[in-house]
Design a protein around this motif. Structure first.
Motif, PDB file in Angstrom:
ATOM      1  N   MET A   8       1.114 103.406  23.710  1.00 53.76           N
ATOM      2  CA  MET A   8       0.534 102.546  24.737  1.00 53.76           C
ATOM      3  C   MET A   8      -0.964 102.371  24.518  1.00 53.76           C
ATOM      4  N   THR A   9      -1.645 103.467  24.150  1.00 52.46           N
ATOM      5  CA  THR A   9      -3.084 103.386  23.884  1.00 52.46           C
ATOM      6  C   THR A   9      -3.360 102.457  22.704  1.00 52.46           C
ATOM      7  N   GLU A  10      -2.591 102.612  21.642  1.00 57.40           N
ATOM      8  CA  GLU A  10      -2.789 101.782  20.455  1.00 57.40           C
ATOM      9  C   GLU A  10      -2.479 100.319  20.740  1.00 57.40           C
ATOM     10  N   ALA A  11      -1.400 100.075  21.503  1.00 53.69           N
ATOM     11  CA  ALA A  11      -1.046  98.688  21.840  1.00 53.69           C
ATOM     12  C   ALA A  11      -2.131  98.050  22.702  1.00 53.69           C
ATOM     13  N   SER A  12      -2.664  98.809  23.659  1.00 55.59           N
ATOM     14  CA  SER A  12      -3.721  98.284  24.529  1.00 55.59           C
ATOM     15  C   SER A  12      -4.980  97.968  23.732  1.00 55.59           C
ATOM     16  N   LEU A  13      -5.360  98.890  22.827  1.00 56.31           N
ATOM     17  CA  LEU A  13      -6.555  98.664  22.015  1.00 56.31           C
ATOM     18  C   LEU A  13      -6.371  97.472  21.072  1.00 56.31           C
ATOM     19  N   THR A  14      -5.168  97.328  20.531  1.00 56.55           N
ATOM     20  CA  THR A  14      -4.896  96.190  19.653  1.00 56.55           C
ATOM     21  C   THR A  14      -5.044  94.879  20.423  1.00 56.55           C
ATOM     22  N   LEU A  15      -4.518  94.845  21.640  1.00 59.20           N
ATOM     23  CA  LEU A  15      -4.631  93.638  22.472  1.00 59.20           C
ATOM     24  C   LEU A  15      -6.091  93.355  22.811  1.00 59.20           C
ATOM     25  N   ILE A  16      -6.839  94.408  23.157  1.00 56.76           N
ATOM     26  CA  ILE A  16      -8.264  94.238  23.466  1.00 56.76           C
ATOM     27  C   ILE A  16      -9.009  93.707  22.257  1.00 56.76           C
ATOM     28  N   PHE A  17      -8.688  94.244  21.089  1.00 55.30           N
ATOM     29  CA  PHE A  17      -9.355  93.797  19.861  1.00 55.30           C
ATOM     30  C   PHE A  17      -9.068  92.317  19.599  1.00 55.30           C
ATOM     31  N   ILE A  18      -7.815  91.924  19.721  1.00 58.57           N
ATOM     32  CA  ILE A  18      -7.442  90.525  19.453  1.00 58.57           C
ATOM     33  C   ILE A  18      -8.131  89.586  20.439  1.00 58.57           C
ATOM     34  N   LEU A  19      -8.058  89.924  21.731  1.00 54.68           N
ATOM     35  CA  LEU A  19      -8.668  89.066  22.740  1.00 54.68           C
ATOM     36  C   LEU A  19     -10.188  89.019  22.581  1.00 54.68           C
ATOM     37  N   GLY A  20     -10.798  90.167  22.284  1.00 51.29           N
ATOM     38  CA  GLY A  20     -12.247  90.201  22.085  1.00 51.29           C
ATOM     39  C   GLY A  20     -12.668  89.389  20.885  1.00 51.29           C
ATOM     40  N   PHE A  21     -11.901  89.497  19.803  1.00 49.75           N
ATOM     41  CA  PHE A  21     -12.225  88.735  18.598  1.00 49.75           C
ATOM     42  C   PHE A  21     -12.108  87.236  18.868  1.00 49.75           C
ATOM     43  N   LEU A  22     -11.037  86.824  19.542  1.00 47.49           N
ATOM     44  CA  LEU A  22     -10.845  85.405  19.844  1.00 47.49           C
ATOM     45  C   LEU A  22     -11.949  84.885  20.761  1.00 47.49           C
ATOM     46  N   ALA A  23     -12.395  85.723  21.718  1.00 46.08           N
ATOM     47  CA  ALA A  23     -13.471  85.314  22.622  1.00 46.08           C
ATOM     48  C   ALA A  23     -14.775  85.106  21.856  1.00 46.08           C
ATOM     49  N   LEU A  24     -15.070  86.005  20.909  1.00 44.43           N
ATOM     50  CA  LEU A  24     -16.286  85.859  20.109  1.00 44.43           C
ATOM     51  C   LEU A  24     -16.200  84.649  19.181  1.00 44.43           C
ATOM     52  N   VAL A  25     -15.008  84.381  18.662  1.00 46.07           N
ATOM     53  CA  VAL A  25     -14.819  83.195  17.827  1.00 46.07           C
ATOM     54  C   VAL A  25     -15.085  81.932  18.632  1.00 46.07           C
TER      55      VAL A  25
END
Length: 327
Positions: free
Chosen positions: A11-28
């Motif tokens: 669950m921790t890894e899945a949450s961090l992966t989602l945060i990373f993807i959303l954060g990257f897309l927001a910065l893009v």
């Protein structure tokens, strides 16, 4: 690892992966796609390699319920040793890097030996060795920047496959090997057993002293690998190298799901948490945020994660005691 711990990690890894993807897309989106250029992606991945390795260096010590406050100082000294040997004493690249790596390995082994011999927690021992090493780092480089080592080394630091630099691939390869060590070897499982329950480990015939020594020595080896990447990716080495490693070294594994009490690792969690922290650094530069605010935010996240982990651990212990009483 029991089922509850396994699910918590997933669950921790899945949450961090989602945060990373959303954060990257927001910065893009907010950079009008600049972050997707090959140059920007290569810069992002280049400065992700070191946080991954120093996070791993801290993770292996946390696995036995210890801390290594000297991660940054060890990296600073080993990087300085490499630079001085190649620039001032004209060592070949391979020899300079090898001596620097072995010096970091030796520093980790000394930390482990001191913990075992004195029976003091690694927090105290590495606080002392950190202070000593900072003085030694200053002695090596003083106020200068050493940049006269062979240019072929820095050239290697810029080589990549598309936008992915070689040095990131090296960090990821080291992470995979570390994961295999803990999951596929008896030595790695014994280290985790010591961190999970030292008394039970000792009653099972496991040498807790050996596990602690191995963890600190392995931490030194990972710092040595980080130092090699540091000198390959930077144009010069000075006394500031390693100065900002401590927070990152704790933040990545703790946010990634490693328990302060020991007995767990989270290789993928540490890698993806390092990526999230790297996104925070990019956001700071992109939005001109105050660096102190960023450090405060990362610190709050780390403390919150530690508090949540401790709350879960105590809740699990209460449930275990309750089941024993009812039985």
């Amino acid at each position: 690892m029991n089922l509850k711990s396994f699910l918590r990690h997933r669950m921790t890894e899945a949450s961090l992966t989602l945060i990373f993807i959303l954060g990257f897309l927001a910065l893009v989106a907010t950079s009008q796609g600049v972050l997707l250029s090959e140059e920007s992606l290569q810069s992002f991945f280049t400065y992700l390699a070191i946080p991954i390795l120093i996070g791993m260096a801290q993770m292996v010590v946390l696995a036995v319920g210890q801390m290594n406050l000297a991660v940054g100082a060890m990296g600073g000294v080993s990087s300085a040793v490499m630079a001085v040997l190649m620039a001032d004493h004209k060592f070949p690249i391979w020899a300079g890097l090898l001596v620097g790596f072995l010096s970091a390995l030796a520093m980790g082994a000394i930390n482990g030996a001191l913990v075992v011999v004195t029976q003091l927690n690694g927090f105290i021992i590495t606080l002392g060795t950190m202070t000593i090493l900072l003085g030694f780092q200053y002695r090596l480089v003083r106020t200068f920047t050493i940049d006269q080592y062979p240019t072929s080394l820095s050239d290697f630091g810029t080589k990549s496959i598309g936008p992915v630099p070689y040095i990131l691939l090296i960090s990821l390869a080291v992470s995979v090997l570390l994961s295999l060590y803990f999951t596929r070897t008896g030595s790695g499982r014994r280290v985790l057993a010591t961190g999970g329950n030292p008394l039970a480990a000792r009653l099972s015939g496991i040498s807790n002293a050996r596990s602690v020594f191995i963890a600190h020595t392995l931490s030194g080896a990972l710092v040595g690998a980080a130092s090699i990447i540091t000198i390959a990716s930077l144009s010069g080495i000075n006394r500031s190298i390693g100065g900002d490693w401590m927070l990152s070294s704790f933040a990545a594994p703790i946010i990634g799901g490693v328990l302060m009490a020991g007995g767990t690792i989270a290789v993928y969690g540490t890698v993806i948490a390092a990526g999230v922290i790297r996104l925070v650094d990019i956001a700071r530069a992109q939005y001109s945020l105050d660096p102190s605010i960023v450090s405060f935010t990362v610190g709050v996240v780390v403390l919150s994660t530690v508090a949540l982990s401790e709350w879960r651990r105590r809740g699990s212990e209460r449930q275990h005691v309750g089941r024993k009483v009812s039985a």
